[in-house]
Design a protein around this motif. Structure first.
Motif, PDB file in Angstrom:
ATOM      1  N   ALA A 123       1.343  80.802 -43.577  1.00  8.22           N
ATOM      2  CA  ALA A 123       0.648  79.511 -43.680  1.00  8.22           C
ATOM      3  C   ALA A 123       0.949  78.645 -42.464  1.00  8.22           C
ATOM      4  O   ALA A 123       2.018  78.756 -41.848  1.00  8.22           O
ATOM      5  CB  ALA A 123       1.090  78.775 -44.951  1.00  8.22           C
ATOM      6  N   VAL A 124      -0.016  77.803 -42.129  1.00  2.81           N
ATOM      7  CA  VAL A 124       0.171  76.781 -41.099  1.00  2.81           C
ATOM      8  C   VAL A 124       0.154  75.428 -41.809  1.00  2.81           C
ATOM      9  O   VAL A 124      -0.737  75.158 -42.619  1.00  2.81           O
ATOM     10  CB  VAL A 124      -0.950  76.857 -40.030  1.00  2.81           C
ATOM     11  N   VAL A 125       1.160  74.607 -41.517  1.00  2.34           N
ATOM     12  CA  VAL A 125       1.256  73.279 -42.132  1.00  2.34           C
ATOM     13  C   VAL A 125       1.199  72.235 -41.018  1.00  2.34           C
ATOM     14  O   VAL A 125       1.942  72.328 -40.035  1.00  2.34           O
ATOM     15  CB  VAL A 125       2.579  73.123 -42.922  1.00  2.34           C
ATOM     16  N   PHE A 150       3.370  72.254 -37.527  1.00  2.00           N
ATOM     17  CA  PHE A 150       3.016  71.497 -36.327  1.00  2.00           C
ATOM     18  C   PHE A 150       3.120  70.015 -36.655  1.00  2.00           C
ATOM     19  O   PHE A 150       2.661  69.575 -37.715  1.00  2.00           O
ATOM     20  CB  PHE A 150       1.567  71.793 -35.903  1.00  2.00           C
ATOM     21  N   ASN A 151       3.717  69.259 -35.736  1.00  6.83           N
ATOM     22  CA  ASN A 151       3.784  67.811 -35.954  1.00  6.83           C
ATOM     23  C   ASN A 151       3.656  67.091 -34.622  1.00  6.83           C
ATOM     24  O   ASN A 151       4.117  67.582 -33.597  1.00  6.83           O
ATOM     25  CB  ASN A 151       5.106  67.430 -36.629  1.00  6.83           C
ATOM     26  N   HIS A 153       5.157  64.429 -33.548  1.00  5.72           N
ATOM     27  CA  HIS A 153       6.507  64.300 -33.010  1.00  5.72           C
ATOM     28  C   HIS A 153       7.277  65.564 -33.390  1.00  5.72           C
ATOM     29  O   HIS A 153       7.762  65.699 -34.523  1.00  5.72           O
ATOM     30  CB  HIS A 153       7.206  63.053 -33.562  1.00  5.72           C
ATOM     31  N   LEU A 154       7.375  66.455 -32.395  1.00  3.44           N
ATOM     32  CA  LEU A 154       7.943  67.789 -32.662  1.00  3.44           C
ATOM     33  C   LEU A 154       9.343  67.707 -33.263  1.00  3.44           C
ATOM     34  O   LEU A 154       9.689  68.490 -34.163  1.00  3.44           O
ATOM     35  CB  LEU A 154       7.966  68.588 -31.353  1.00  3.44           C
ATOM     36  N   HIS A 155      10.141  66.729 -32.825  1.00  5.64           N
ATOM     37  CA  HIS A 155      11.542  66.670 -33.283  1.00  5.64           C
ATOM     38  C   HIS A 155      11.617  66.533 -34.806  1.00  5.64           C
ATOM     39  O   HIS A 155      12.545  67.036 -35.440  1.00  5.64           O
ATOM     40  CB  HIS A 155      12.297  65.528 -32.596  1.00  5.64           C
ATOM     41  N   ARG A 156      10.607  65.881 -35.410  1.00  5.35           N
ATOM     42  CA  ARG A 156      10.628  65.713 -36.869  1.00  5.35           C
ATOM     43  C   ARG A 156      10.410  67.065 -37.568  1.00  5.35           C
ATOM     44  O   ARG A 156      11.038  67.368 -38.580  1.00  5.35           O
ATOM     45  CB  ARG A 156       9.522  64.725 -37.251  1.00  5.35           C
ATOM     46  N   ALA A 157       9.501  67.872 -37.006  1.00  9.23           N
ATOM     47  CA  ALA A 157       9.260  69.216 -37.569  1.00  9.23           C
ATOM     48  C   ALA A 157      10.498  70.088 -37.363  1.00  9.23           C
ATOM     49  O   ALA A 157      10.890  70.865 -38.243  1.00  9.23           O
ATOM     50  CB  ALA A 157       8.037  69.845 -36.918  1.00  9.23           C
ATOM     51  N   GLU A 158      11.125  69.932 -36.196  1.00 10.82           N
ATOM     52  CA  GLU A 158      12.333  70.725 -35.924  1.00 10.82           C
ATOM     53  C   GLU A 158      13.459  70.338 -36.889  1.00 10.82           C
ATOM     54  O   GLU A 158      14.183  71.206 -37.389  1.00 10.82           O
ATOM     55  CB  GLU A 158      12.781  70.520 -34.466  1.00 10.82           C
ATOM     56  N   ALA A 159      13.555  69.038 -37.157  1.00 10.67           N
ATOM     57  CA  ALA A 159      14.602  68.581 -38.093  1.00 10.67           C
ATOM     58  C   ALA A 159      14.340  69.161 -39.479  1.00 10.67           C
ATOM     59  O   ALA A 159      15.265  69.555 -40.193  1.00 10.67           O
ATOM     60  CB  ALA A 159      14.622  67.056 -38.146  1.00 10.67           C
ATOM     61  N   MET A 160      13.070  69.236 -39.854  1.00  7.79           N
ATOM     62  CA  MET A 160      12.744  69.792 -41.169  1.00  7.79           C
ATOM     63  C   MET A 160      13.126  71.277 -41.234  1.00  7.79           C
ATOM     64  O   MET A 160      13.683  71.748 -42.227  1.00  7.79           O
ATOM     65  CB  MET A 160      11.249  69.602 -41.471  1.00  7.79           C
ATOM     66  N   VAL A 161      12.814  72.005 -40.171  1.00  5.00           N
ATOM     67  CA  VAL A 161      13.146  73.434 -40.146  1.00  5.00           C
ATOM     68  C   VAL A 161      14.659  73.620 -40.252  1.00  5.00           C
ATOM     69  O   VAL A 161      15.139  74.470 -41.015  1.00  5.00           O
ATOM     70  CB  VAL A 161      12.574  74.092 -38.864  1.00  5.00           C
ATOM     71  N   ARG A 162      15.409  72.778 -39.551  1.00  6.29           N
ATOM     72  CA  ARG A 162      16.882  72.859 -39.647  1.00  6.29           C
ATOM     73  C   ARG A 162      17.340  72.545 -41.072  1.00  6.29           C
ATOM     74  O   ARG A 162      18.189  73.208 -41.636  1.00  6.29           O
ATOM     75  CB  ARG A 162      17.535  71.861 -38.678  1.00  6.29           C
ATOM     76  N   HIS A 163      16.721  71.523 -41.643  1.00  2.00           N
ATOM     77  CA  HIS A 163      17.084  71.083 -42.994  1.00  2.00           C
ATOM     78  C   HIS A 163      16.911  72.221 -44.016  1.00  2.00           C
ATOM     79  O   HIS A 163      17.716  72.386 -44.918  1.00  2.00           O
ATOM     80  CB  HIS A 163      16.198  69.889 -43.353  1.00  2.00           C
ATOM     81  N   PHE A 164      15.835  72.997 -43.831  1.00  2.19           N
ATOM     82  CA  PHE A 164      15.561  74.082 -44.787  1.00  2.19           C
ATOM     83  C   PHE A 164      16.243  75.392 -44.390  1.00  2.19           C
ATOM     84  O   PHE A 164      15.975  76.427 -45.006  1.00  2.19           O
ATOM     85  CB  PHE A 164      14.053  74.325 -44.908  1.00  2.19           C
ATOM     86  N   MET A 176       6.433  74.046 -34.213  1.00  8.30           N
ATOM     87  CA  MET A 176       5.781  74.261 -32.922  1.00  8.30           C
ATOM     88  C   MET A 176       5.123  72.975 -32.445  1.00  8.30           C
ATOM     89  O   MET A 176       4.714  72.139 -33.255  1.00  8.30           O
ATOM     90  CB  MET A 176       4.717  75.359 -33.040  1.00  8.30           C
ATOM     91  N   PRO A 177       5.004  72.829 -31.122  1.00  9.79           N
ATOM     92  CA  PRO A 177       4.404  71.598 -30.584  1.00  9.79           C
ATOM     93  C   PRO A 177       2.915  71.506 -30.883  1.00  9.79           C
ATOM     94  O   PRO A 177       2.222  72.527 -30.946  1.00  9.79           O
ATOM     95  CB  PRO A 177       4.645  71.695 -29.077  1.00  9.79           C
ATOM     96  N   TRP A 178       2.461  70.286 -31.066  1.00  7.90           N
ATOM     97  CA  TRP A 178       1.062  70.039 -31.447  1.00  7.90           C
ATOM     98  C   TRP A 178       0.158  70.166 -30.220  1.00  7.90           C
ATOM     99  O   TRP A 178      -0.146  69.173 -29.551  1.00  7.90           O
ATOM    100  CB  TRP A 178       0.950  68.652 -32.069  1.00  7.90           C
ATOM    101  N   HIS A 179      -0.255  71.416 -29.913  1.00 12.96           N
ATOM    102  CA  HIS A 179      -1.237  71.657 -28.852  1.00 12.96           C
ATOM    103  C   HIS A 179      -2.353  72.457 -29.495  1.00 12.96           C
ATOM    104  O   HIS A 179      -2.072  73.466 -30.164  1.00 12.96           O
ATOM    105  CB  HIS A 179      -0.646  72.485 -27.706  1.00 12.96           C
TER     106      HIS A 179
END
Ligand code: NDP
Length: 300
Positions: A123-125, A150-151, A153-164, A176-179
Motif C-alpha cells: 500500500a501507498v499512504v 509519503f509526506n 514534510h518527510l521528517h514527520r513520515a520518517e518519525a512515524m516509521v521509527r515509531h512503528f 519517502m520524499p513527496w516527489h
C-alpha cells in the motif's frame, strides 16, 4: 442521573459525531447526552479534570487534542500507545483510560474497498499525521508486507516509521520524499492508495495529478466526501471509497466502549447520512466545517 459524553475539540461546532452518537443513545433508550465542548489547548487540563465527575461516561477527543491529551490519562490502550494519539476516553471509577478507535475504524475500510478480490499486500499512504498513524497501524496488523508513506514534510513520515519500528519489524515500512515521479513509481507496484492528508478537505484539490492514477488502483480517501482525488480515480476506472466507513466504525467502537453494548450501526449510519444531507461537513473538529463552493456535495 443523566449520563454525559462529550466531544472535546477546537472547533467542534458542527460535528457529524454528535449526530451519530446521539442517535445511537436514543435508539437504545438511554437518556445519555452527547455534548460538543469547544476547548482551546490551554483549557484541556481543566476539561479533563471535569470529566472525572460521576455523571460522565467518557468522551471523544479530536483535533487539536488527540496527542495533547495523552499525558492526562491514567492508562492507555495498546492502540493509543502505538499511535501516540487518543480519540476516546472511558472511565474506570474516577480514572480515565485513553483509546484510539480510529485504528478499529480504519480496518473495516480496506475490506469494503477490496470486496471479493484478494487483499493486496502493498500500500501507498499519503500523509503522516494522526489519521495516517491509525491507517499504518491497521495495515501493519492487517498483514501488509510493504507500506510506503509519503509526506510533504518527510521528517514527520520518517518519525512515524521509527515509531512503528518494532511493530513493523516483520515487513517493509518506508518513508519517502513527496516527489510525483517517486510516488508514480511506487503506485505502479501497488494496488492500494490511501489519502490520509487533509488535501481536498476544504478545497477542491487533489494530492496527486489525475494522469498517474491507473485503473488497477483502489483508492481510499479518509476525507468523508467525494474529493477531487476520488472523482479523478473513479474517472480513471479505479475502485474508490471515502472516509465514511472509518468514521462510522470508529464511532461504533467508541459507543461500545462507553456502554458495553453493541452499537446500533445502521442507526448511526442513517444519522450520519442525514446530518450530511443537512449540510454538516465537519467530522471531528476538522479545520473547517463550512461548505466549499467549488466542491461537489460529497455524500457517500
Ligand atoms: P493532521 O493535521 O494530523 O495531518 C494532516 C496531514 O495532511 C499531514 O500529513 C500534512 O502534511 C498533510 N497536509 C496538509 N495540508 C497539506 C498540503 N497542502 N500539502 C501536502 N500535505 C498536506 O490531520 P489528521 O491526520 O488527523 O487528518 C488527516 C485527514 O484525515 C483529515 O482530512 C481528516 O478529516 C481525515 N480523517 C478522517 C477520519 C475518518 O474517520 N474518516 C479519521 C481521522 C482523520 P505535513 O505533515 O507535511 O504538514
Amino acid at each position: 442521573m443523566t449520563r454525559r459524553v462529550v466531544l472535546i475539540g477546537h472547533p467542534v461546532a458542527h460535528s457529524l459525531s454528535g449526530a451519530m452518537q446521539q442517535a445511537a443513545f436514543d435508539e437504545l433508550g438511554s437518556d445519555a447526552k452527547y455534548e460538543l465542548w469547544d476547548r482551546k489547548p490551554m483549557e484541556l487540563a481543566d476539561t479533563i479534570t471535569e470529566l472525572r465527575g460521576d455523571e460522565f461516561l467518557g468522551a471523544n477527543v479530536t483535533i487539536p487534542h488527540k496527542e495533547r491529551v495523552v499525558p492526562h490519562v491514567d492508562r492507555q490502550t495498546e492502540e493509543a500507545h502505538a499511535t501516540g494519539a487518543v480519540n476516546t476516553l472511558t472511565k474506570e471509577g474516577r480514572k480515565l483510560v485513553g483509546h484510539n478507535t480510529d485504528v478499529a475504524g480504519f480496518v473495516v475500510a480496506p475490506d469494503k474497498l477490496v470486496g471479493k478480490q484478494k487483499m493486496p499486500r502493498h500500500a501507498v499512504v499519503l500523509g503522516a499525521g494522526g489519521g495516517s498513524r491509525a491507517v499504518v497501524l491497521g495495515l501493519i496488523r492487517g498483514g501488509f508486507q510493504r507500506v510506503v508513506v509519503f509526506n510533504r514534510h518527510l521528517h514527520r513520515a520518517e518519525a512515524m516509521v521509527r515509531h512503528f519500528g518494532k511493530s513493523a519489524a516483520h515487513m517493509e515500512l518506508r518513508a519517502m520524499p513527496w516527489h510525483e515521479s517517486i510516488i508514480e513509481a511506487e503506485l505502479i507496484k501497488t494496488k492500494i492508495l490511501v489519502n490520509a492528508t487533509s488535501i481536498g478537505l476544504s478545497t477542491d484539490e487533489s494530492p496527486l495529478p489525475a494522469e498517474i492514477l491507473r485503473p488497477e488502483l483502489m483508492v481510499l480517501d479518509l476525507i468523508y466526501a467525494q474529493t477531487r482525488l476520488l472523482r479523478d480515480a473513479a474517472s480513471a476506472g479505479c475502485r474508490t471509497a471515502d472516509g465514511e466507513q472509518m468514521l462510522l466504525n470508529q464511532g461504533a467502537a467508541a459507543f461500545t466502549l462507553w456502554t458495553g453494548l453493541p452499537a446500533p450501526i445502521d442507526v448511526m449510519h442513517a444519522a450520519l447520512i442525514d446530518a450530511r444531507a443537512h449540510g454538516i461537513r465537519s467530522t471531528e473538529g476538522e479545520p473547517d466545517g463550512s461548505p466549499v463552493d467549488d466542491a461537489p456535495a460529497g455524500d457517500a
